[in-house]
Design a protein around this motif. Structure first.
Motif, mmCIF file in Angstrom:
data_model
loop_
_atom_site.group_PDB
_atom_site.id
_atom_site.type_symbol
_atom_site.label_atom_id
_atom_site.label_comp_id
_atom_site.label_asym_id
_atom_site.label_seq_id
_atom_site.Cartn_x
_atom_site.Cartn_y
_atom_site.Cartn_z
ATOM 1 N N TYR A 99 -4.605 -5.760 6.498
ATOM 2 C CA TYR A 99 -3.868 -6.292 5.706
ATOM 3 C C TYR A 99 -4.642 -6.665 3.984
ATOM 4 C CZ TYR A 99 0.140 -4.440 8.190
ATOM 5 O OH TYR A 99 1.065 -3.956 8.899
ATOM 6 N N GLU A 102 -5.922 -5.136 1.689
ATOM 7 C CA GLU A 102 -4.928 -3.859 0.968
ATOM 8 C C GLU A 102 -4.828 -5.502 -0.702
ATOM 9 O OE1 GLU A 102 -1.345 -3.251 2.700
ATOM 10 O OE2 GLU A 102 -2.265 -1.049 3.504
ATOM 11 N N ASP A 105 -7.009 -5.834 -2.195
ATOM 12 C CA ASP A 105 -7.151 -4.534 -3.729
ATOM 13 C C ASP A 105 -6.380 -4.836 -4.432
ATOM 14 O OD1 ASP A 105 -7.755 -2.608 -4.535
ATOM 15 O OD2 ASP A 105 -5.877 -1.299 -3.815
#
Length: 140
Positions: A99, A102, A105
């Motif tokens: 995570y 993510e 990003d």
């Protein structure tokens, strides 16, 4: 690539829970490729089991259990290659390490206008696969 057929066996209800569970799926795609998906949740088990193992025609991805980590296996020049998925990660590694990437990003997309590595369409396809697996387990 569109999903063609999916056969699934759930060892317990397909949701996150503090009891043991297992999922196995044989996934066929319209382009002729086949993938095998295995997931084991064994809290308080004798040994830490991988959460997910995804096998395909070009290799295998293993995501380890509560301790985190994972590997990608491929064959190149008839030799087994192994890559640690966290080799460039600095910080504690656990089941939720993925995570972090993510979130970074997503932040870069908002703050810097960077294109997402995995955009909304990929998330929709992931959800479609999971829903197809659950439907297959219910209907056979």
């Amino acid at each position: 690539t569109c999903l063609c057929v999916c056969f699934v066996l759930f060892g317990s209800p397909p949701c996150i829970q503090p009891q043991p569970g297992m999922t196995q799926a044989l996934i066929g795609f319209k382009n002729g490729l086949t993938a095998i998906f295995e997931s084991v949740l064994a809290p308080a088990g004798i040994s830490d089991q991988p959460f997910f193992v995804v096998q395909g025609t070009k290799g295998e991805i293993v995501l380890d259990g509560f301790e985190g980590g994972g590997r990608v296996y491929t064959v190149k020049s008839e030799k087994l290659q192994e890559k640690d998925i966290n080799q460039d990660f600095t910080g504690p590694v656990g089941w939720d390490t993925g995570y972090v990437g993510e979130i970074k990003d997503f932040g870069a997309a908002i703050l810097d206008g960077k294109t997402l590595e995995a955009g909304p369409q990929e998330a929709v396809e992931d959800l479609r696969l999971m829903l197809t697996m659950m439907k297959s387990a219910q209907t056979g």
